[in-house]
Design a protein around this motif. Structure first.
Motif, PDB file in Angstrom:
ATOM      1  N   LYS A   7      10.207  74.777  83.257  1.00 51.86           N
ATOM      2  CA  LYS A   7      11.493  73.840  84.407  1.00 51.86           C
ATOM      3  C   LYS A   7      12.554  73.651  83.209  1.00 51.86           C
ATOM      4  O   LYS A   7      11.995  73.086  82.376  1.00 51.86           O
ATOM      5  CB  LYS A   7      11.151  73.634  85.187  1.00 51.86           C
ATOM      6  N   ILE A   8      14.136  74.826  83.185  1.00 46.32           N
ATOM      7  CA  ILE A   8      14.263  74.074  81.974  1.00 46.32           C
ATOM      8  C   ILE A   8      15.565  73.038  83.268  1.00 46.32           C
ATOM      9  O   ILE A   8      16.650  73.452  84.207  1.00 46.32           O
ATOM     10  CB  ILE A   8      15.194  75.042  81.517  1.00 46.32           C
ATOM     11  N   GLU A   9      15.518  71.620  82.565  1.00 42.70           N
ATOM     12  CA  GLU A   9      16.542  71.004  83.593  1.00 42.70           C
ATOM     13  C   GLU A   9      18.175  71.015  83.114  1.00 42.70           C
ATOM     14  O   GLU A   9      18.090  71.142  81.782  1.00 42.70           O
ATOM     15  CB  GLU A   9      16.045  69.327  83.050  1.00 42.70           C
ATOM     16  N   GLN A  10      19.022  70.164  83.775  1.00 38.64           N
ATOM     17  CA  GLN A  10      20.504  70.001  83.752  1.00 38.64           C
ATOM     18  C   GLN A  10      20.327  69.510  83.023  1.00 38.64           C
ATOM     19  O   GLN A  10      20.240  68.692  82.155  1.00 38.64           O
ATOM     20  CB  GLN A  10      20.808  69.273  84.927  1.00 38.64           C
ATOM     21  N   GLY A  11      21.446  70.099  81.667  1.00 39.00           N
ATOM     22  CA  GLY A  11      22.125  69.871  80.627  1.00 39.00           C
ATOM     23  C   GLY A  11      21.337  69.923  78.887  1.00 39.00           C
ATOM     24  O   GLY A  11      20.783  69.472  78.212  1.00 39.00           O
ATOM     25  N   GLU A  12      19.409  70.173  79.510  1.00 36.03           N
ATOM     26  CA  GLU A  12      19.240  70.517  78.681  1.00 36.03           C
ATOM     27  C   GLU A  12      18.985  71.582  77.240  1.00 36.03           C
ATOM     28  O   GLU A  12      19.841  72.493  78.079  1.00 36.03           O
ATOM     29  CB  GLU A  12      17.551  70.279  78.903  1.00 36.03           C
ATOM     30  N   LYS A  32      16.087  74.393  89.430  1.00 34.97           N
ATOM     31  CA  LYS A  32      16.208  75.842  89.628  1.00 34.97           C
ATOM     32  C   LYS A  32      16.516  76.904  89.817  1.00 34.97           C
ATOM     33  O   LYS A  32      16.049  78.112  89.626  1.00 34.97           O
ATOM     34  CB  LYS A  32      16.222  75.475  91.446  1.00 34.97           C
ATOM     35  N   PHE A  33      17.994  76.869  89.242  1.00 39.37           N
ATOM     36  CA  PHE A  33      18.931  77.376  88.954  1.00 39.37           C
ATOM     37  C   PHE A  33      18.928  77.958  87.194  1.00 39.37           C
ATOM     38  O   PHE A  33      20.414  77.387  87.563  1.00 39.37           O
ATOM     39  CB  PHE A  33      19.363  78.359  90.328  1.00 39.37           C
ATOM     40  N   PRO A  34      18.764  77.993  86.172  1.00 39.11           N
ATOM     41  CA  PRO A  34      19.099  78.250  85.141  1.00 39.11           C
ATOM     42  C   PRO A  34      20.749  78.614  85.889  1.00 39.11           C
ATOM     43  O   PRO A  34      20.525  79.603  84.972  1.00 39.11           O
ATOM     44  CB  PRO A  34      17.943  77.663  84.269  1.00 39.11           C
ATOM     45  N   ASN A  35      21.610  78.170  84.065  1.00 43.84           N
ATOM     46  CA  ASN A  35      22.117  78.806  83.229  1.00 43.84           C
ATOM     47  C   ASN A  35      22.484  78.487  82.458  1.00 43.84           C
ATOM     48  O   ASN A  35      23.328  77.188  81.931  1.00 43.84           O
ATOM     49  CB  ASN A  35      23.613  78.675  84.293  1.00 43.84           C
ATOM     50  N   SER A 103      16.516  65.890  75.217  1.00 43.78           N
ATOM     51  CA  SER A 103      15.606  66.994  75.798  1.00 43.78           C
ATOM     52  C   SER A 103      15.719  68.357  74.599  1.00 43.78           C
ATOM     53  O   SER A 103      17.076  68.556  75.080  1.00 43.78           O
ATOM     54  CB  SER A 103      14.442  66.537  76.632  1.00 43.78           C
ATOM     55  N   ILE A 104      14.195  69.104  74.548  1.00 44.75           N
ATOM     56  CA  ILE A 104      14.867  70.474  73.682  1.00 44.75           C
ATOM     57  C   ILE A 104      13.580  70.650  74.237  1.00 44.75           C
ATOM     58  O   ILE A 104      12.899  70.577  73.926  1.00 44.75           O
ATOM     59  CB  ILE A 104      15.462  70.365  72.479  1.00 44.75           C
ATOM     60  N   ILE A 105      14.201  72.002  74.245  1.00 41.11           N
ATOM     61  CA  ILE A 105      12.368  73.190  74.236  1.00 41.11           C
ATOM     62  C   ILE A 105      13.369  73.961  72.895  1.00 41.11           C
ATOM     63  O   ILE A 105      13.600  74.518  72.636  1.00 41.11           O
ATOM     64  CB  ILE A 105      12.777  73.399  75.735  1.00 41.11           C
ATOM     65  N   MET A 106      12.556  73.690  72.365  1.00 45.46           N
ATOM     66  CA  MET A 106      12.099  74.867  71.211  1.00 45.46           C
ATOM     67  C   MET A 106      11.067  75.873  71.188  1.00 45.46           C
ATOM     68  O   MET A 106       9.900  75.818  71.999  1.00 45.46           O
ATOM     69  CB  MET A 106      10.931  74.299  70.319  1.00 45.46           C
ATOM     70  N   ALA A 127      12.668  63.814  71.260  1.00 47.35           N
ATOM     71  CA  ALA A 127      13.019  65.040  72.137  1.00 47.35           C
ATOM     72  C   ALA A 127      12.355  66.056  72.563  1.00 47.35           C
ATOM     73  O   ALA A 127      13.112  66.486  73.248  1.00 47.35           O
ATOM     74  CB  ALA A 127      15.028  65.208  71.347  1.00 47.35           C
ATOM     75  N   VAL A 128      11.892  66.587  71.394  1.00 42.46           N
ATOM     76  CA  VAL A 128      11.349  67.871  72.169  1.00 42.46           C
ATOM     77  C   VAL A 128      10.034  68.179  73.265  1.00 42.46           C
ATOM     78  O   VAL A 128       8.983  67.357  72.770  1.00 42.46           O
ATOM     79  CB  VAL A 128       9.937  68.725  71.064  1.00 42.46           C
ATOM     80  N   ARG A 129      10.172  68.864  73.799  1.00 42.13           N
ATOM     81  CA  ARG A 129       9.764  68.896  75.797  1.00 42.13           C
ATOM     82  C   ARG A 129       9.034  69.054  75.443  1.00 42.13           C
ATOM     83  O   ARG A 129       7.392  69.309  76.031  1.00 42.13           O
ATOM     84  CB  ARG A 129      10.822  68.885  76.329  1.00 42.13           C
ATOM     85  N   GLU A 130       8.937  70.568  74.897  1.00 42.76           N
ATOM     86  CA  GLU A 130       8.199  71.746  74.752  1.00 42.76           C
ATOM     87  C   GLU A 130       8.581  72.795  73.299  1.00 42.76           C
ATOM     88  O   GLU A 130       9.787  72.592  73.009  1.00 42.76           O
ATOM     89  CB  GLU A 130       8.211  73.105  75.884  1.00 42.76           C
ATOM     90  N   GLU A 131       7.453  73.600  72.916  1.00 47.68           N
ATOM     91  CA  GLU A 131       7.810  74.769  71.949  1.00 47.68           C
ATOM     92  C   GLU A 131       7.040  76.072  72.816  1.00 47.68           C
ATOM     93  O   GLU A 131       6.558  75.738  73.417  1.00 47.68           O
ATOM     94  CB  GLU A 131       6.575  74.154  71.001  1.00 47.68           C
TER      95      GLU A 131
END
Length: 151
Positions: A7-12, A32-35, A103-106, A127-131
């Motif tokens: 799940k990629i949060e808004q602004g992430e 729900k609908f990432p862009n 937050s960041i997803i790497m 900041a790194v939420r997930e790798e």
């Protein structure tokens, strides 16, 4: 590593990179609908070690007897990739310090994730939420979205 959909949060931010290219993406949609929108692209030409190094590997002589052995050649290609990954981390750290991201997803191949982890500052660790250990950097952004949603 992630086996469930991400799940990629808004602004992430989602940073997709390897040793020669990085995509800085931001979710302009919602969870729900990432862009994913491209914020920045960094690229570096990384020639093969054989193109960078000019000399053949050196030799070392044994202090006792007539033995000689080759000295391993420096892997300039790997050095340049690691330098590029460090520059990505410096840019992300500056953005985190300035409060430009929450937050960041790497997303990077396993070897690159290992190098990146060595350079996480305190701000980046927070900041790194997930790798995600995958190589998506050569895919178009819409494909990256699909792969992350199905991860």
């Amino acid at each position: 590593m992630s086996s469930k959909p991400v799940k990629i949060e808004q602004g992430e931010w989602v940073v997709v990179c390897d040793g020669s290219k990085a995509l800085f993406l931001q979710n302009a949609g919602d969870a729900k609908f990432p862009n994913l929108q491209t914020r920045e692209v960094m690229e570096q030409e990384v020639p093969a070690t054989s193109e960078i190094g000019t000399d053949k590997p050196g030799r070392s002589y044994s202090s006792v007897g007539a033995g000689r052995s080759a000295v391993e050649q420096t892997d300039f290609h790997t050095q340049q990739e690691e330098e590029f990954l460090r520059s990505i981390m410096a840019k992300l750290d500056a953005a985190a310090q300035a409060g430009k991201m929450k937050s960041i997803i790497m997303v990077a191949p396993p070897r690159a994730i290992g190098v990146l982890r060595q350079h996480y500052t305190h701000a980046l660790k927070q900041a790194v939420r997930e790798e995600i250990q995958k190589d998506y950097v050569k895919m178009p952004v819409y494909e990256i979205e699909k792969h992350l949603a199905a991860a």
